[in-house]
Design a protein around this motif. Structure first.
Motif, mmCIF file in Angstrom:
data_model
loop_
_atom_site.group_PDB
_atom_site.id
_atom_site.type_symbol
_atom_site.label_atom_id
_atom_site.label_comp_id
_atom_site.label_asym_id
_atom_site.label_seq_id
_atom_site.Cartn_x
_atom_site.Cartn_y
_atom_site.Cartn_z
ATOM 1 N N VAL A 64 0.824 -1.211 0.000
ATOM 2 C CA VAL A 64 0.000 0.000 0.000
ATOM 3 C C VAL A 64 0.859 1.263 0.000
ATOM 4 O O VAL A 64 0.585 2.197 -0.767
ATOM 5 C CB VAL A 64 -0.976 -0.011 1.197
ATOM 6 C CG1 VAL A 64 -1.737 1.298 1.298
ATOM 7 C CG2 VAL A 64 -1.928 -1.188 1.082
ATOM 8 N N ASP A 65 1.893 1.297 0.818
ATOM 9 C CA ASP A 65 2.735 2.501 0.890
ATOM 10 C C ASP A 65 3.308 2.892 -0.468
ATOM 11 O O ASP A 65 3.270 4.063 -0.853
ATOM 12 C CB ASP A 65 3.882 2.303 1.890
ATOM 13 C CG ASP A 65 3.487 2.666 3.306
ATOM 14 O OD1 ASP A 65 2.410 3.262 3.505
ATOM 15 O OD2 ASP A 65 4.269 2.348 4.228
ATOM 16 N N SER A 66 3.822 1.898 -1.191
ATOM 17 C CA SER A 66 4.431 2.212 -2.491
ATOM 18 C C SER A 66 3.387 2.698 -3.495
ATOM 19 O O SER A 66 3.647 3.598 -4.293
ATOM 20 C CB SER A 66 5.187 1.005 -3.029
ATOM 21 O OG SER A 66 4.305 -0.073 -3.258
ATOM 22 N N LEU A 67 2.208 2.092 -3.463
ATOM 23 C CA LEU A 67 1.144 2.536 -4.380
ATOM 24 C C LEU A 67 0.641 3.939 -4.025
ATOM 25 O O LEU A 67 0.351 4.746 -4.926
ATOM 26 C CB LEU A 67 -0.017 1.543 -4.379
ATOM 27 C CG LEU A 67 0.274 0.172 -4.994
ATOM 28 C CD1 LEU A 67 -0.948 -0.726 -4.896
ATOM 29 C CD2 LEU A 67 0.709 0.306 -6.444
ATOM 30 N N ALA A 75 -9.354 1.698 -6.184
ATOM 31 C CA ALA A 75 -10.280 0.675 -5.663
ATOM 32 C C ALA A 75 -9.788 -0.737 -5.974
ATOM 33 O O ALA A 75 -9.896 -1.643 -5.133
ATOM 34 C CB ALA A 75 -11.676 0.887 -6.236
ATOM 35 N N GLN A 76 -9.235 -0.929 -7.153
ATOM 36 C CA GLN A 76 -8.721 -2.253 -7.509
ATOM 37 C C GLN A 76 -7.527 -2.624 -6.619
ATOM 38 O O GLN A 76 -7.400 -3.760 -6.177
ATOM 39 C CB GLN A 76 -8.309 -2.279 -8.978
ATOM 40 C CG GLN A 76 -7.854 -3.650 -9.443
ATOM 41 C CD GLN A 76 -7.461 -3.658 -10.917
ATOM 42 O OE1 GLN A 76 -7.499 -2.646 -11.593
ATOM 43 N NE2 GLN A 76 -7.087 -4.819 -11.398
ATOM 44 N N ALA A 77 -6.677 -1.664 -6.347
ATOM 45 C CA ALA A 77 -5.528 -1.909 -5.471
ATOM 46 C C ALA A 77 -5.989 -2.191 -4.033
ATOM 47 O O ALA A 77 -5.392 -3.010 -3.326
ATOM 48 C CB ALA A 77 -4.576 -0.721 -5.504
ATOM 49 N N GLN A 78 -7.050 -1.530 -3.612
ATOM 50 C CA GLN A 78 -7.600 -1.787 -2.272
ATOM 51 C C GLN A 78 -8.104 -3.223 -2.171
ATOM 52 O O GLN A 78 -7.867 -3.901 -1.174
ATOM 53 C CB GLN A 78 -8.735 -0.805 -1.968
ATOM 54 C CG GLN A 78 -8.276 0.594 -1.709
ATOM 55 C CD GLN A 78 -9.441 1.554 -1.508
ATOM 56 O OE1 GLN A 78 -10.604 1.205 -1.679
ATOM 57 N NE2 GLN A 78 -9.114 2.790 -1.159
ATOM 58 N N THR A 79 -8.799 -3.677 -3.204
ATOM 59 C CA THR A 79 -9.293 -5.054 -3.228
ATOM 60 C C THR A 79 -8.127 -6.038 -3.200
ATOM 61 O O THR A 79 -8.169 -7.039 -2.487
ATOM 62 C CB THR A 79 -10.164 -5.291 -4.478
ATOM 63 O OG1 THR A 79 -11.243 -4.360 -4.459
ATOM 64 C CG2 THR A 79 -10.709 -6.702 -4.520
ATOM 65 N N GLN A 80 -7.093 -5.730 -3.960
ATOM 66 C CA GLN A 80 -5.902 -6.584 -3.985
ATOM 67 C C GLN A 80 -5.218 -6.601 -2.618
ATOM 68 O O GLN A 80 -4.764 -7.648 -2.149
ATOM 69 C CB GLN A 80 -4.924 -6.095 -5.064
ATOM 70 C CG GLN A 80 -3.701 -6.953 -5.233
ATOM 71 C CD GLN A 80 -4.016 -8.347 -5.762
ATOM 72 O OE1 GLN A 80 -4.998 -8.555 -6.458
ATOM 73 N NE2 GLN A 80 -3.184 -9.299 -5.405
#
Length: 126
Positions: A64-67, A75-80
């Motif tokens: 999460v920090d890098s993103l 939202a897609q990254a949150q789901t991942q």
């Protein structure tokens, strides 16, 4: 006379005291078992929540920090991230912990989602 007193004492012990001792023993065993189960449940739940907290922190630090730094945490990254945290947590939980959660809370995936979201909320508030 002595024999009569001995007979009376024998009847009293047999009819009153022994059943009371048995009853008290049963109640004591029941009480101790309930405490052992509660301590066991407490240990299992503590283990589960510690695992979830560590999984969330790990995903937050490594993913999460890098993103967020690159501005691509959508939202897609949150789901991942949620999936990664669940996978880490499930891989670290013993069967006893998983069975405890399923028995007491139902679906383990729903429980994990709730715990992960609650942990994220706590981390954000710190």
């Amino acid at each position: 006379m002595n024999e009569l007193i001995m007979n009376i004492l024998s009847v009293v012990v047999t009819a009153v005291i022994l059943p009371l001792i048995s009853f008290a023993g049963t109640k004591l065993i029941s009480y101790l078992n309930s405490k052992i189960k509660d301590n066991n449940a407490k240990e299992l739940l503590t283990t589960a929540t510690t695992i979830v907290t560590n999984a969330v922190r790990s995903v937050f630090q490594t993913y999460v920090d890098s993103l967020k730094a690159s501005g691509t945490f959508d939202a897609q990254a949150q789901t991942q991230a949620l999936t990664k945290a669940k996978d880490i947590a499930l891989s670290q939980m013993s069967n006893d912990v998983k069975n405890y959660i399923i028995t007491n809370y139902g679906d383990i995936n729903n429980w994990l989602t709730t715990q992960i979201e609650a942990t994220i909320n706590l981390i954000k508030k710190k």
